[in-house]
Design a protein around this motif. Structure first.
Motif, PDB file in Angstrom:
ATOM      1  N   GLN A   5       0.848  -1.194   0.000  1.00 46.89           N
ATOM      2  CA  GLN A   5       0.000   0.000   0.000  1.00 46.89           C
ATOM      3  C   GLN A   5       0.886   1.247   0.000  1.00 46.89           C
ATOM      4  N   ALA A   6       0.437   2.273  -0.705  1.00 48.89           N
ATOM      5  CA  ALA A   6       1.112   3.571  -0.696  1.00 48.89           C
ATOM      6  C   ALA A   6       0.035   4.639  -0.607  1.00 48.89           C
ATOM      7  N   TYR A   7       0.426   5.776  -0.064  1.00 43.72           N
ATOM      8  CA  TYR A   7      -0.550   6.841   0.166  1.00 43.72           C
ATOM      9  C   TYR A   7      -0.022   8.170  -0.359  1.00 43.72           C
ATOM     10  N   VAL A   9       0.391   9.429  -3.472  1.00 48.71           N
ATOM     11  CA  VAL A   9       1.428   9.305  -4.508  1.00 48.71           C
ATOM     12  C   VAL A   9       0.824   9.565  -5.882  1.00 48.71           C
ATOM     13  N   ASN A  10       1.695   9.831  -6.832  1.00 47.29           N
ATOM     14  CA  ASN A  10       1.316   9.957  -8.230  1.00 47.29           C
ATOM     15  C   ASN A  10       1.468   8.549  -8.825  1.00 47.29           C
ATOM     16  N   PRO A  11       0.367   7.818  -9.011  1.00 47.23           N
ATOM     17  CA  PRO A  11       0.490   6.413  -9.421  1.00 47.23           C
ATOM     18  C   PRO A  11       1.179   6.217 -10.765  1.00 47.23           C
ATOM     19  N   ASN A  12       0.969   7.127 -11.705  1.00 45.37           N
ATOM     20  CA  ASN A  12       1.624   6.994 -13.010  1.00 45.37           C
ATOM     21  C   ASN A  12       3.132   7.169 -12.885  1.00 45.37           C
ATOM     22  N   LYS A  13       3.539   8.175 -12.126  1.00 45.61           N
ATOM     23  CA  LYS A  13       4.965   8.421 -11.935  1.00 45.61           C
ATOM     24  C   LYS A  13       5.601   7.294 -11.121  1.00 45.61           C
ATOM     25  N   LEU A  14       4.879   6.817 -10.107  1.00 47.21           N
ATOM     26  CA  LEU A  14       5.399   5.723  -9.286  1.00 47.21           C
ATOM     27  C   LEU A  14       5.609   4.468 -10.126  1.00 47.21           C
ATOM     28  N   MET A  15       4.679   4.180 -11.014  1.00 48.14           N
ATOM     29  CA  MET A  15       4.838   3.012 -11.880  1.00 48.14           C
ATOM     30  C   MET A  15       6.083   3.169 -12.761  1.00 48.14           C
ATOM     31  N   ASP A  16       6.292   4.372 -13.295  1.00 50.38           N
ATOM     32  CA  ASP A  16       7.494   4.622 -14.099  1.00 50.38           C
ATOM     33  C   ASP A  16       8.761   4.428 -13.268  1.00 50.38           C
ATOM     34  N   GLU A  17       8.723   4.892 -12.020  1.00 48.03           N
ATOM     35  CA  GLU A  17       9.896   4.746 -11.144  1.00 48.03           C
ATOM     36  C   GLU A  17      10.166   3.275 -10.841  1.00 48.03           C
ATOM     37  N   LEU A  18       9.121   2.508 -10.628  1.00 42.45           N
ATOM     38  CA  LEU A  18       9.305   1.076 -10.408  1.00 42.45           C
ATOM     39  C   LEU A  18       9.861   0.400 -11.661  1.00 42.45           C
ATOM     40  N   LEU A  19       9.310   0.758 -12.807  1.00 39.67           N
ATOM     41  CA  LEU A  19       9.793   0.174 -14.071  1.00 39.67           C
ATOM     42  C   LEU A  19      11.245   0.522 -14.346  1.00 39.67           C
ATOM     43  N   SER A  20      11.668   1.715 -13.934  1.00 34.42           N
ATOM     44  CA  SER A  20      13.065   2.109 -14.157  1.00 34.42           C
ATOM     45  C   SER A  20      14.027   1.223 -13.360  1.00 34.42           C
ATOM     46  N   HIS A  21      13.492   0.508 -12.357  1.00 37.85           N
ATOM     47  CA  HIS A  21      14.282  -0.453 -11.585  1.00 37.85           C
ATOM     48  C   HIS A  21      13.916  -1.893 -11.966  1.00 37.85           C
ATOM     49  N   ASN A  22      13.298  -2.034 -13.136  1.00 36.83           N
ATOM     50  CA  ASN A  22      12.886  -3.351 -13.659  1.00 36.83           C
ATOM     51  C   ASN A  22      11.915  -4.082 -12.736  1.00 36.83           C
ATOM     52  N   ILE A  23      11.076  -3.320 -12.060  1.00 35.22           N
ATOM     53  CA  ILE A  23      10.058  -3.913 -11.200  1.00 35.22           C
ATOM     54  C   ILE A  23       8.721  -3.806 -11.921  1.00 35.22           C
ATOM     55  N   ILE A  27      -0.825  -1.527 -10.612  1.00 32.62           N
ATOM     56  CA  ILE A  27      -1.199  -0.493  -9.650  1.00 32.62           C
ATOM     57  C   ILE A  27      -2.663  -0.126  -9.830  1.00 32.62           C
ATOM     58  N   THR A  28      -3.380  -0.109  -8.716  1.00 31.60           N
ATOM     59  CA  THR A  28      -4.752   0.401  -8.706  1.00 31.60           C
ATOM     60  C   THR A  28      -4.803   1.519  -7.671  1.00 31.60           C
ATOM     61  N   SER A  29      -5.691   2.490  -7.913  1.00 30.13           N
ATOM     62  CA  SER A  29      -5.747   3.628  -7.002  1.00 30.13           C
ATOM     63  C   SER A  29      -7.130   4.269  -7.012  1.00 30.13           C
ATOM     64  N   ASP A  30      -7.278   5.227  -6.123  1.00 24.26           N
ATOM     65  CA  ASP A  30      -8.508   6.012  -6.073  1.00 24.26           C
ATOM     66  C   ASP A  30      -8.318   7.368  -6.771  1.00 24.26           C
ATOM     67  N   LEU A  31      -7.445   7.390  -7.766  1.00 28.88           N
ATOM     68  CA  LEU A  31      -7.150   8.618  -8.493  1.00 28.88           C
ATOM     69  C   LEU A  31      -8.416   9.155  -9.153  1.00 28.88           C
ATOM     70  N   GLU A  35      -6.859  14.805 -11.726  1.00 29.77           N
ATOM     71  CA  GLU A  35      -5.921  14.910 -10.621  1.00 29.77           C
ATOM     72  C   GLU A  35      -4.756  13.978 -10.893  1.00 29.77           C
ATOM     73  N   TYR A  36      -3.654  14.188 -10.198  1.00 26.27           N
ATOM     74  CA  TYR A  36      -2.511  13.311 -10.419  1.00 26.27           C
ATOM     75  C   TYR A  36      -1.992  12.670  -9.134  1.00 26.27           C
ATOM     76  N   ILE A  37      -2.542  13.031  -7.988  1.00 25.96           N
ATOM     77  CA  ILE A  37      -2.135  12.403  -6.735  1.00 25.96           C
ATOM     78  C   ILE A  37      -3.304  11.585  -6.196  1.00 25.96           C
ATOM     79  N   ALA A  38      -3.035  10.314  -5.928  1.00 25.27           N
ATOM     80  CA  ALA A  38      -4.047   9.417  -5.368  1.00 25.27           C
ATOM     81  C   ALA A  38      -3.809   9.273  -3.870  1.00 25.27           C
ATOM     82  N   LYS A  39      -4.875   9.273  -3.118  1.00 25.97           N
ATOM     83  CA  LYS A  39      -4.750   9.122  -1.662  1.00 25.97           C
ATOM     84  C   LYS A  39      -4.377   7.692  -1.295  1.00 25.97           C
TER      85      LYS A  39
END
Length: 89
Positions: A5-7, A9-23, A27-31, A35-39
């Motif tokens: 769980q994360a709170y 955060v920008n889910p699109n940017k977070l996914m890109d950051e994870l992918l940049s580390h080959n992860i 991701i699902t969110s209440d975005l 808006e660009y920040i999901a609670k």
């Protein structure tokens, strides 16, 4: 499958950051629209993924939007890609 769980955060940017580390993650969110920040964000990752690395990426995540590329950025990227094609790289 692990769930993290994360709170606030920008889910699109977070996914890109994870992918940049080959992860690879799902991701699902209440975005909300326009808006660009999901609670609340739920991240699903493979059991073999380094959980400490995922937690670190989340902890250093800055939930701002990425700046939109300018027309010049687009043209430079296009020129670079065409050059690579010409050189068969």
């Amino acid at each position: 499958m692990m769930i993290v769980q994360a709170y606030d955060v920008n889910p699109n940017k977070l996914m890109d950051e994870l992918l940049s580390h080959n992860i690879k993650s799902t991701i699902t969110s209440d975005l909300k629209e326009n808006e660009y920040i999901a609670k609340n964000v739920t991240i699903r990752i493979d059991d073999s993924t380094d959980l400490d690395l995922v937690k670190h990426i989340i902890s250093v995540h800055v939930p701002t939007t990425s700046p939109k590329p300018t027309e010049m950025d687009y043209l430079l990227d296009l020129d670079f890609r065409l050059s690579k094609l010409e050189l068969n790289l």
